[in-house]
Design a protein around this motif. Structure first.
Motif, mmCIF file in Angstrom:
data_model
loop_
_atom_site.group_PDB
_atom_site.id
_atom_site.type_symbol
_atom_site.label_atom_id
_atom_site.label_comp_id
_atom_site.label_asym_id
_atom_site.label_seq_id
_atom_site.Cartn_x
_atom_site.Cartn_y
_atom_site.Cartn_z
ATOM 1 N N THR A 271 0.805 -1.241 -0.003
ATOM 2 C CA THR A 271 -0.081 0.144 -0.114
ATOM 3 C C THR A 271 0.929 1.208 0.022
ATOM 4 O O THR A 271 1.787 1.389 0.713
ATOM 5 N N ASN A 299 4.032 1.043 3.059
ATOM 6 C CA ASN A 299 3.695 0.376 4.173
ATOM 7 C C ASN A 299 4.772 -0.804 4.371
ATOM 8 O O ASN A 299 4.863 -1.150 5.601
ATOM 9 N N GLU A 300 5.660 -0.989 3.398
ATOM 10 C CA GLU A 300 6.976 -1.963 3.668
ATOM 11 C C GLU A 300 7.840 -1.507 2.443
ATOM 12 O O GLU A 300 7.310 -1.430 1.444
#
Length: 363
Positions: A271, A299-300
């Motif tokens: 995301t 998000n990562e």
């Protein structure tokens, strides 16, 4: 053939086309012909966080376009073709560059088909703060990755404020085109707002999960440009999955279209969330200034990256010497490189500071 030799200001927002000016060549058998474009000379001083400082100069962004338009049986038909001299961006020492196709479109009333700006571009460009040297639309925008800003084939349908776009998918084995649906609302005071949704088939391999080879990813973007006399305020934000290849950031970082991964090590879609804010002010009829900040977060990210957020701040001043000739100065500062290692010269975007100077002659 009647040659008018008349320079006309194109009725289009800055950034949507190179036809800031267009030289009308005249009418031939009912078809209106015109030529436009610009010559741009730029120099970029780079002071990267790691490595040596450098200076690169180029005129490769210079471009030329041709338009042919006519009315037939009550329908307006327009052909547009444009190229520049960018060729490739991997050889710093080569000073002979091939002519590169940028746009080639056929328009019939509200329908446009060909190679041209993607739907994400149109959802953001009319609402952006002015920048001197573009790579996409700048960090923080869902259209921030310039590598995919003009797909090989795009279909736009526009009806009043609505725009529906189908475009050549980034994922080569996609089952359907990448899609963008957007709506623009403009007020009598000069304010403008856009809401758009991007949907695409995302490659889910390699993956250690039980997911299929692809999954549907979607992202929502909002943009606004507010006008207050000689001052404008630009705001943009987006969030969603499958947007990394268009925004230029993702699990592997901003390494260009070929290096942005849409899935993490567990096989889940990443995301992205990004935003930008900018202000432009017209100091006089000759001088205008702009300030912009943008960032995009994943998000990562890969363990090799120390930060999950790419940030870019820029400021510029543009001086209009005469209506067709401008000079500009732009300062940029960013925390992470957002171009692939092959990028060289004035197209590089290292972590650190850059200063760009330019002269632009529009015709």
């Amino acid at each position: 053939m009647l040659i008018k030799n008349k320079v006309a200001q194109a009725v289009i927002l800055a950034g949507l086309s190179s036809q800031g000016f267009a030289l009308e060549l005249g009418d031939f058998n009912g078809t209106q012909f015109s030529v436009g474009g610009y010559l741009k000379a730029e120099g970029v001083f780079s002071n990267p966080d790691t490595g040596s400082s450098s200076f690169d100069g180029s005129a490769r962004q210079s471009r030329i376009n041709f338009t042919a338009s006519r009315m037939e049986e009550g329908h307006k038909i327009t052909g547009f073709i444009e190229g520049d001299f960018w060729d490739n961006n991997t050889t710093a020492s080569d000073t002979t560059y091939a002519y590169r196709l940028r746009h080639a479109t056929i328009s019939l009333d509200n329908l446009t088909v060909g190679q041209t700006w993607n739907g994400q571009f149109f959802a953001n460009a009319p609402f952006e703060t002015e920048m001197i040297n573009l790579w996409g639309l700048g960090i923080g925008s869902v259209a921030g990755n310039g590598a995919v800003v003009r797909p090989d084939l795009v279909v736009h349908y526009v009806n009043k404020g609505f725009r529906l776009t189908f475009q050549d998918p980034v994922y080569a084995d996609a089952s359907y085109p990448d899609m963008v649906a957007g709506y623009t609302h403009r007020t009598a005071e000069g304010h403008a707002f856009n809401l758009a949704v991007t949907g695409r088939d995302v490659d889910m391999t390699p993956s250690n999960s039980a997911d299929s080879d692809s999954k549907f990813g979607a992202a929502l973007s909002v943009a606004a440009k507010l006008k207050f006399g000689d001052t404008s305020l630009s705001l943009n934000g987006f969030s969603g999955k499958g947007a990394g290849v268009y925004a230029g950031w993702g699990y592997l970082g901003a390494t260009g279209a070929s290096g942005v991964a849409e899935i993490n090590g567990q096989g889940d879609m990443v995301t992205l969330t990004g935003f930008s804010a900018g202000v432009g002010h017209k100091i006089s009829d000759k001088v205008r200034v702009n300030l912009r900040y943008g960032q995009v977060s994943s998000n990562e990210v890969a363990s090799s990256l120390a930060d999950d957020t790419l940030k870019l701040t820029l400021a510029n001043v543009i001086y209009t010497y005469v209506p067709s000739l401008e000079f500009g100065l732009e300062l940029r500062d960013q925390n992470i490189a957002n171009r692939p290692p092959s990028a060289v010269g004035t197209s590089s975007r290292p972590a650190g500071q850059q200063v760009e100077v330019m002269a632009l002659y529009k015709f």
